[in-house]
Scaffold this active site. Structure first.
Site, PDB file in Angstrom:
ATOM      1  N   GLU A 147      -9.260 -18.783   0.238  1.00 34.22           N
ATOM      2  CA  GLU A 147      -8.272 -18.063   1.413  1.00 34.22           C
ATOM      3  C   GLU A 147      -8.199 -17.435   3.316  1.00 34.22           C
ATOM      4  O   GLU A 147      -7.720 -18.738   3.778  1.00 34.22           O
ATOM      5  CB  GLU A 147      -7.541 -17.180   0.738  1.00 34.22           C
ATOM      6  CG  GLU A 147      -8.539 -15.740   0.891  1.00 34.22           C
ATOM      7  CD  GLU A 147      -8.432 -14.638   0.259  1.00 34.22           C
ATOM      8  OE1 GLU A 147      -8.331 -13.784   1.479  1.00 34.22           O
ATOM      9  OE2 GLU A 147      -8.590 -13.372  -0.703  1.00 34.22           O
ATOM     10  N   SER A 198      -4.341  -6.845   3.301  1.00 31.66           N
ATOM     11  CA  SER A 198      -4.161  -5.695   2.346  1.00 31.66           C
ATOM     12  C   SER A 198      -5.363  -5.212   2.227  1.00 31.66           C
ATOM     13  O   SER A 198      -5.942  -3.744   3.126  1.00 31.66           O
ATOM     14  CB  SER A 198      -3.965  -5.533   1.150  1.00 31.66           C
ATOM     15  OG  SER A 198      -3.224  -6.332   0.730  1.00 31.66           O
ATOM     16  N   SER A 201     -10.760  -9.884   6.902  1.00 29.99           N
ATOM     17  CA  SER A 201     -11.818 -10.138   7.177  1.00 29.99           C
ATOM     18  C   SER A 201     -11.897 -10.355   8.274  1.00 29.99           C
ATOM     19  O   SER A 201     -10.788 -11.121   9.182  1.00 29.99           O
ATOM     20  CB  SER A 201     -11.657 -11.221   6.187  1.00 29.99           C
ATOM     21  OG  SER A 201     -11.943 -11.423   4.950  1.00 29.99           O
ATOM     22  N   ARG A 213     -17.670 -15.342   7.790  1.00 30.90           N
ATOM     23  CA  ARG A 213     -17.185 -14.612   7.345  1.00 30.90           C
ATOM     24  C   ARG A 213     -18.499 -13.482   7.451  1.00 30.90           C
ATOM     25  O   ARG A 213     -19.407 -13.480   7.384  1.00 30.90           O
ATOM     26  CB  ARG A 213     -16.851 -13.977   6.012  1.00 30.90           C
ATOM     27  CG  ARG A 213     -16.157 -13.114   6.495  1.00 30.90           C
ATOM     28  CD  ARG A 213     -16.045 -12.756   4.565  1.00 30.90           C
ATOM     29  NE  ARG A 213     -14.383 -11.282   4.459  1.00 30.90           N
ATOM     30  CZ  ARG A 213     -14.893 -10.275   3.547  1.00 30.90           C
ATOM     31  NH1 ARG A 213     -16.577 -10.122   3.963  1.00 30.90           N
ATOM     32  NH2 ARG A 213     -14.513  -9.067   3.629  1.00 30.90           N
TER      33      ARG A 213
HETATM   34  N1  LIG Z   1       7.387  -6.321   3.639  1.00 29.33           N
HETATM   35  C1  LIG Z   1       6.475  -5.866   3.262  1.00 29.33           C
HETATM   36  N2  LIG Z   1       5.714  -5.168   2.462  1.00 29.33           N
HETATM   37  C2  LIG Z   1       4.734  -4.843   2.412  1.00 29.33           C
HETATM   38  N3  LIG Z   1       3.453  -4.768   3.063  1.00 29.33           N
HETATM   39  C3  LIG Z   1       3.824  -5.912   4.264  1.00 29.33           C
HETATM   40  C4  LIG Z   1       5.395  -6.270   4.457  1.00 29.33           C
HETATM   41  N4  LIG Z   1       5.138  -6.713   5.257  1.00 29.33           N
HETATM   42  C5  LIG Z   1       3.974  -6.538   6.580  1.00 29.33           C
HETATM   43  N5  LIG Z   1       3.285  -5.443   5.416  1.00 29.33           N
HETATM   44  C6  LIG Z   1       1.777  -5.673   6.003  1.00 29.33           C
HETATM   45  O1  LIG Z   1       1.451  -6.454   5.300  1.00 29.33           O
HETATM   46  C7  LIG Z   1      -0.136  -5.805   4.906  1.00 29.33           C
HETATM   47  C8  LIG Z   1      -0.686  -7.023   3.606  1.00 29.33           C
HETATM   48  O2  LIG Z   1      -0.595  -8.269   4.497  1.00 29.33           O
HETATM   49  P1  LIG Z   1      -1.224  -9.346   4.662  1.00 29.33           P
HETATM   50  O3  LIG Z   1      -1.597 -10.401   5.014  1.00 29.33           O
HETATM   51  O4  LIG Z   1       0.364 -10.416   3.661  1.00 29.33           O
HETATM   52  O5  LIG Z   1      -2.129  -9.932   3.052  1.00 29.33           O
HETATM   53  P2  LIG Z   1      -1.949  -9.641   1.359  1.00 29.33           P
HETATM   54  O6  LIG Z   1      -2.847 -11.346   1.391  1.00 29.33           O
HETATM   55  O7  LIG Z   1      -3.500  -9.365   0.870  1.00 29.33           O
HETATM   56  O8  LIG Z   1      -1.133  -9.801   1.106  1.00 29.33           O
HETATM   57  C9  LIG Z   1       0.086  -5.049   4.116  1.00 29.33           C
HETATM   58  O9  LIG Z   1      -0.352  -4.192   3.714  1.00 29.33           O
HETATM   59  C10 LIG Z   1       1.491  -4.186   4.920  1.00 29.33           C
HETATM   60  O10 LIG Z   1       0.442  -3.199   6.094  1.00 29.33           O
HETATM   61  C1  LIG Z   2     -10.619  -8.604  -0.352  1.00 29.59           C
HETATM   62  C2  LIG Z   2      -9.667  -9.568   0.494  1.00 29.59           C
HETATM   63  C3  LIG Z   2     -10.681 -10.809   1.086  1.00 29.59           C
HETATM   64  C4  LIG Z   2      -8.247  -9.759  -0.033  1.00 29.59           C
HETATM   65  O1  LIG Z   2      -7.383 -10.242   1.093  1.00 29.59           O
HETATM   66  P1  LIG Z   2      -6.448 -10.085   1.515  1.00 29.59           P
HETATM   67  O2  LIG Z   2      -5.278 -10.014   0.195  1.00 29.59           O
HETATM   68  O3  LIG Z   2      -6.593  -8.335   1.897  1.00 29.59           O
HETATM   69  O4  LIG Z   2      -5.916 -10.465   2.727  1.00 29.59           O
HETATM   70  C5  LIG Z   2      -9.909  -8.396   1.829  1.00 29.59           C
HETATM   71  O5  LIG Z   2      -9.295  -7.377   1.284  1.00 29.59           O
HETATM   72  C6  LIG Z   2     -10.797  -8.441   2.621  1.00 29.59           C
HETATM   73  O6  LIG Z   2     -11.803  -8.991   3.125  1.00 29.59           O
HETATM   74  N1  LIG Z   2     -11.715  -6.591   2.545  1.00 29.59           N
HETATM   75  C7  LIG Z   2     -12.555  -6.021   2.925  1.00 29.59           C
HETATM   76  C8  LIG Z   2     -14.188  -6.158   1.880  1.00 29.59           C
HETATM   77  C9  LIG Z   2     -14.743  -5.376   2.132  1.00 29.59           C
HETATM   78  O7  LIG Z   2     -15.968  -6.590   3.471  1.00 29.59           O
HETATM   79  O8  LIG Z   2     -15.266  -4.210   2.435  1.00 29.59           O
END
Ligand SMILES: Nc1ncnc2c1ncn2[C@@H]1O[C@H](COP(=O)(O)OP(=O)(O)O)[C@@H](O)[C@H]1O
Ligand SMILES: CC(C)(COP(=O)(O)O)[C@@H](O)C(=O)NCCC(=O)O
Length: 389
Positions: A147, A198, A201, A213
């Site tokens: 990713e 979520s 990084s 990273r």
């Molecule tokens: N429609 C949505 N539903 C849920 N979360 C959203 C939405 N739009 C934006 N977000 C925000 O974006 C974050 C997720 O970001 P994203 O870059 O997509 O991460 P991931 O790859 O972990 O899903 C959520 O935790 C929330 O804060």
């Molecule tokens: C595990 C992850 C790379 C997953 O990516 P995400 O789906 O959150 O975009 C990210 O949530 C992360 O880097 N979390 C922090 C972990 C840490 O360094 O404590």
């Protein structure tokens, strides 16, 4: 790997193109981001041989902005008339909750995708977690990518394609006009990339092909949304952001001036900054005065203060003066971008600039699509040739 060839009018065989459809997918902790390249230069032969299933998918994806209850096409982000892998078309940006991934797989089966032979490059934790379900049910060729590699690839690609991709706020504190400007981004100089998904990084980027990273934090976009739901009873990100934009975090947080009666001058702490996030909430009286909007705003500010200070420390340690913020947490979230921009500027005394990105959370999905084109076309040249007209 599978590829198509097209013939020129003179009958000579031309360049081979990967088989359509062209997708890139990032299955994250919260959201699935899907990018779809819609070819607009299909030849009569290609249209004839496209077949009903592919044509239906193309029409379904491009003629709707919502798919069922949860899928959304961010049409304001679409990049039209671009060149990708030697073809001209439109790049579409689609998202839906990761919690609906199994429904998505079932929908693909319903639409007969499993009867086609094609390849998808996928990333995010879900590329691993859902691999078996996808390969068993859809029988496609599933190529997993890292990713952060794809985040870098997508960022490089889109920032070259779209001259307005990167932007900054000249006056982040000016509510009437924070003065948003395009930022001419030179990827050749080292910078920090803070991806707020979520979780978070933080990468130190030296060039297109070289990054590491540095660190991460679990207090990210998921934390904001989770705590907001708990504290306010809201049930969506859009609702949480709306609430936060209406609230006043000073009713919830304890400021330096609440403790000192003014600034803490000796160590340069002005009275208006937060001394203790949620520090007022031990008082029943203050709790009764705080609205849901105030709690949402304080949650946002708490998460942002943490992101800002970790980013600042990393930028100073790594000696960089630009911090790029990506990730869907910044979607419809100007309030956070302005808070981050102000904080970086204030604490660095104007030395470090916060830069934001129009396609926020879509870079890893785009990076997958790029990788797909490069691997199946044996082409790594069109990064520089790509243009948006
Ligand atoms: N429609 C949505 N539903 C849920 N979360 C959203 C939405 N739009 C934006 N977000 C925000 O974006 C974050 C997720 O970001 P994203 O870059 O997509 O991460 P991931 O790859 O972990 O899903 C959520 O935790 C929330 O804060
Ligand atoms: C595990 C992850 C790379 C997953 O990516 P995400 O789906 O959150 O975009 C990210 O949530 C992360 O880097 N979390 C922090 C972990 C840490 O360094 O404590």
């Amino acid at each position: 790997m599978s590829s198509n060839t097209t013939s020129s009018a003179s009958g000579h065989e031309e360049k081979a193109y990967p088989v359509f459809p062209w997708f890139g997918i990032d299955i994250g902790g919260t959201l699935v981001k899907l990018v779809y390249f819609e070819p607009l230069d299909l030849t009569a032969d290609e249209i004839r041989s496209e077949g009903e299933i592919l044509m239906n998918i193309r029409r379904y994806l491009t003629s709707n902005r919502a798919y069922g209850e949860d899928g959304v096409r961010d049409d304001e982000l679409e990049l039209s008339n671009i060149e990708l892998g030697g073809r001209r078309g439109t790049l579409h940006f689609i998202r839906f909750p990761t919690s609906k991934m199994m429904n998505f797989i079932d929908m693909c089966v319903m639409r007969n995708l499993h009867t086609l032979t094609f390849q998808i490059f996928a990333t995010g934790g879900g590329a691993y977690k859902f691999e078996k379900d996808i390969v068993d049910k859809l029988q496609i060729s599933w190529c997993k990518c890292d990713e952060l590699d794809t985040l870098m690839k997508g960022l490089c690609y889109i920032s070259k394609l779209n001259s307005k991709e990167c932007f900054y706020y000249e006056e982040p504190q000016n509510d009437a006009n924070p003065n948003k400007h395009p930022f001419v981004f030179d990827i050749k100089h080292p910078f920090l990339l803070v991806n707020i998904g979520s979780g978070i990084s933080i990468l130190h980027v030296e060039s297109e092909s070289s990054y590491r990273r540095i660190t991460g934090t679990s207090i990210g976009g998921g934390t904001f949304l989770g705590l907001c739901c708990l504290l306010t009873g809201c049930s969506s990100y859009d609702e949480a952001i709306q609430l936060a934009s209406e609230g006043d975090s000073n009713k919830v947080d304890k400021l330096v001036k609440d403790i000192y009666g003014g600034d803490y001058e000796r160590f340069g702490l002005p009275g208006h900054i937060v001394a203790s996030s949620f520090g007022h909430m031990n008082s029943l009286e203050k709790r009764e005065q705080a609205s849901k909007a105030d709690l949402a705003r304080a949650t946002l500010v708490t998460v942002l203060n943490n992101i800002g200070s970790i980013s600042m420390m990393c930028a100073q340690t790594e000696n960089v003066d630009r911090v790029l913020f990506s990730g869907s947490f910044l979607r419809i979230n100007e309030v956070s971008m302005r808070i981050l921009a102000y904080a970086m500027d204030y604490w660095s005394r104007g030395k470090i600039k916060a830069i934001f990105l129009e396609h926020e959370g879509y870079f890893s999905a785009v990076g997958c699509l790029r990788q797909f084109i490069m691997d199946t076309n044996n082409d790594d040249t069109d990064l520089t040739n790509s243009t948006q007209k």
